[in-house]
Design a protein around this motif. Sequence first.
Motif, PDB file in Angstrom:
ATOM      1  N   LEU A   1       8.394  12.009   0.715  1.00 12.80           N
ATOM      2  CA  LEU A   1       7.172  11.306   0.337  1.00 12.80           C
ATOM      3  C   LEU A   1       7.302   9.817   0.637  1.00 12.80           C
ATOM      4  O   LEU A   1       6.403   9.202   1.214  1.00 12.80           O
ATOM      5  CB  LEU A   1       6.868  11.525  -1.149  1.00 12.80           C
ATOM      6  N   TRP A   2       8.417   9.233   0.265  1.00 15.03           N
ATOM      7  CA  TRP A   2       8.623   7.796   0.482  1.00 15.03           C
ATOM      8  C   TRP A   2       8.576   7.449   1.968  1.00 15.03           C
ATOM      9  O   TRP A   2       7.944   6.487   2.381  1.00 15.03           O
ATOM     10  CB  TRP A   2       9.944   7.348  -0.126  1.00 15.03           C
ATOM     11  N   LEU A   3       9.248   8.266   2.776  1.00 20.83           N
ATOM     12  CA  LEU A   3       9.261   8.001   4.212  1.00 20.83           C
ATOM     13  C   LEU A   3       7.882   8.201   4.845  1.00 20.83           C
ATOM     14  O   LEU A   3       7.483   7.445   5.734  1.00 20.83           O
ATOM     15  CB  LEU A   3      10.284   8.910   4.904  1.00 20.83           C
ATOM     16  N   ALA A   4       7.151   9.206   4.375  1.00 24.86           N
ATOM     17  CA  ALA A   4       5.828   9.490   4.950  1.00 24.86           C
ATOM     18  C   ALA A   4       4.784   8.472   4.514  1.00 24.86           C
ATOM     19  O   ALA A   4       3.842   8.206   5.265  1.00 24.86           O
ATOM     20  CB  ALA A   4       5.384  10.899   4.565  1.00 24.86           C
ATOM     21  N   CYS A   5       4.920   7.907   3.329  1.00 24.55           N
ATOM     22  CA  CYS A   5       3.933   6.923   2.841  1.00 24.55           C
ATOM     23  C   CYS A   5       3.875   5.696   3.748  1.00 24.55           C
ATOM     24  O   CYS A   5       2.821   5.077   3.889  1.00 24.55           O
ATOM     25  CB  CYS A   5       4.249   6.500   1.412  1.00 24.55           C
ATOM     26  N   GLY A   6       4.978   5.341   4.364  1.00 20.17           N
ATOM     27  CA  GLY A   6       4.995   4.197   5.262  1.00 20.17           C
ATOM     28  C   GLY A   6       4.263   4.443   6.569  1.00 20.17           C
ATOM     29  O   GLY A   6       3.946   3.508   7.292  1.00 20.17           O
ATOM     30  N   ARG A   7       3.988   5.719   6.876  1.00 19.11           N
ATOM     31  CA  ARG A   7       3.321   6.063   8.131  1.00 19.11           C
ATOM     32  C   ARG A   7       1.836   6.373   7.961  1.00 19.11           C
ATOM     33  O   ARG A   7       1.171   6.698   8.938  1.00 19.11           O
ATOM     34  CB  ARG A   7       4.019   7.261   8.773  1.00 19.11           C
ATOM     35  N   ILE A   8       1.329   6.294   6.753  1.00 19.24           N
ATOM     36  CA  ILE A   8      -0.078   6.626   6.489  1.00 19.24           C
ATOM     37  C   ILE A   8      -0.972   5.513   7.027  1.00 19.24           C
ATOM     38  O   ILE A   8      -0.792   4.345   6.705  1.00 19.24           O
ATOM     39  CB  ILE A   8      -0.334   6.794   4.973  1.00 19.24           C
ATOM     40  N   GLU A   9      -1.940   5.905   7.847  1.00 20.61           N
ATOM     41  CA  GLU A   9      -2.926   4.950   8.353  1.00 20.61           C
ATOM     42  C   GLU A   9      -4.299   5.190   7.741  1.00 20.61           C
ATOM     43  O   GLU A   9      -5.066   4.265   7.533  1.00 20.61           O
ATOM     44  CB  GLU A   9      -3.005   5.047   9.880  1.00 20.61           C
ATOM     45  N   ASP A  10      -4.604   6.462   7.485  1.00 24.91           N
ATOM     46  CA  ASP A  10      -5.907   6.825   6.930  1.00 24.91           C
ATOM     47  C   ASP A  10      -5.699   7.439   5.541  1.00 24.91           C
ATOM     48  O   ASP A  10      -5.204   8.563   5.435  1.00 24.91           O
ATOM     49  CB  ASP A  10      -6.588   7.833   7.863  1.00 24.91           C
ATOM     50  N   PRO A  11      -6.056   6.723   4.458  1.00 19.80           N
ATOM     51  CA  PRO A  11      -5.817   7.252   3.117  1.00 19.80           C
ATOM     52  C   PRO A  11      -6.593   8.535   2.804  1.00 19.80           C
ATOM     53  O   PRO A  11      -6.224   9.280   1.912  1.00 19.80           O
ATOM     54  CB  PRO A  11      -6.276   6.132   2.186  1.00 19.80           C
ATOM     55  N   VAL A  12      -7.660   8.816   3.561  1.00 22.11           N
ATOM     56  CA  VAL A  12      -8.448  10.019   3.307  1.00 22.11           C
ATOM     57  C   VAL A  12      -7.649  11.280   3.651  1.00 22.11           C
ATOM     58  O   VAL A  12      -7.695  12.280   2.935  1.00 22.11           O
ATOM     59  CB  VAL A  12      -9.766   9.979   4.118  1.00 22.11           C
ATOM     60  N   SER A  13      -6.899  11.234   4.746  1.00 18.13           N
ATOM     61  CA  SER A  13      -6.123  12.405   5.159  1.00 18.13           C
ATOM     62  C   SER A  13      -4.705  12.398   4.588  1.00 18.13           C
ATOM     63  O   SER A  13      -3.900  13.251   4.948  1.00 18.13           O
ATOM     64  CB  SER A  13      -6.056  12.476   6.684  1.00 18.13           C
TER      65      SER A  13
ATOM     66  N   PRO B   1       0.822  -1.225   0.000  1.00 15.67           N
ATOM     67  CA  PRO B   1       0.000   0.000   0.000  1.00 15.67           C
ATOM     68  C   PRO B   1       0.855   1.274   0.000  1.00 15.67           C
ATOM     69  O   PRO B   1       0.479   2.269  -0.599  1.00 15.67           O
ATOM     70  CB  PRO B   1      -0.818  -0.106   1.287  1.00 15.67           C
ATOM     71  N   ALA B   2       2.005   1.215   0.662  1.00 17.38           N
ATOM     72  CA  ALA B   2       2.896   2.384   0.665  1.00 17.38           C
ATOM     73  C   ALA B   2       3.437   2.661  -0.738  1.00 17.38           C
ATOM     74  O   ALA B   2       3.566   3.817  -1.145  1.00 17.38           O
ATOM     75  CB  ALA B   2       4.041   2.169   1.649  1.00 17.38           C
ATOM     76  N   ASP B   3       3.754   1.605  -1.490  1.00 20.77           N
ATOM     77  CA  ASP B   3       4.218   1.774  -2.875  1.00 20.77           C
ATOM     78  C   ASP B   3       3.136   2.429  -3.721  1.00 20.77           C
ATOM     79  O   ASP B   3       3.411   3.332  -4.524  1.00 20.77           O
ATOM     80  CB  ASP B   3       4.603   0.433  -3.490  1.00 20.77           C
ATOM     81  N   ALA B   4       1.911   1.977  -3.551  1.00 21.06           N
ATOM     82  CA  ALA B   4       0.796   2.538  -4.318  1.00 21.06           C
ATOM     83  C   ALA B   4       0.593   4.013  -3.976  1.00 21.06           C
ATOM     84  O   ALA B   4       0.385   4.848  -4.875  1.00 21.06           O
ATOM     85  CB  ALA B   4      -0.479   1.755  -4.047  1.00 21.06           C
ATOM     86  N   LEU B   5       0.676   4.346  -2.683  1.00 18.84           N
ATOM     87  CA  LEU B   5       0.550   5.751  -2.287  1.00 18.84           C
ATOM     88  C   LEU B   5       1.691   6.593  -2.846  1.00 18.84           C
ATOM     89  O   LEU B   5       1.491   7.724  -3.288  1.00 18.84           O
ATOM     90  CB  LEU B   5       0.530   5.866  -0.763  1.00 18.84           C
TER      91      LEU B   5
END
Length: 194
Positions: free
Chosen positions: A47-59, A7-11
């Motif tokens: 961006l790469w580092l932050a994508c791994g910390r995303i829990e809610d795709p809406v925000s 999911p982080a790759d997709a984001l």
Amino acid sequence: MPRSPSPADALFHQFLPLADSIARGFHHRGCRLIEFDDCRQVARMALWLACGRIEDPVSAPAYLSRCIRGALLHHARDLGRAIRVPRREQDKPESSYPWVLASLDQPAPCGDGTLLDRIAAEAPEPATEPARAALALKLLEQLPARQAAVLRLRYLQGLSCREASRELGIGHGSVSRDERQGLQRLRQALGLRA
């Protein structure tokens, strides 16, 4: 064996244009003091580092924007003392960027006298104006890059505090502080009253 995208790759791939857009805007607003490729690389890494910390795709967009802008500001602050100006920009005679050297005794466009007038309230011993101007120019080159750039913009190009902050891509409070500290250092180096 190829791995399946996480999911982080997709984001990351989804928001890559956002990172590039923020980097481009930062590069243009920052008076092009940091090269675009550097801005883009810092933005993509954030961006790469932050994508791994995303829990809610809406925000995700708001969070990623803040992370990218923060990383770019940290990068610019880290380079603030040693800004490397590309040689092609230094060699342009028509360049109006703050690293262009100008005479310290030429009248400022804003009508406040010269930079030397602003620095020197009174000299402890009589000195000739050309000798004092040469000394001030030499001392100006020894200031930290951002303080020297602020003094050049404010007194040699006659920009207001807000215009100088826009030109350098920093807050007007930082411009005022750098101006005050730069003038204080020049006065101390010239042996004048602070």
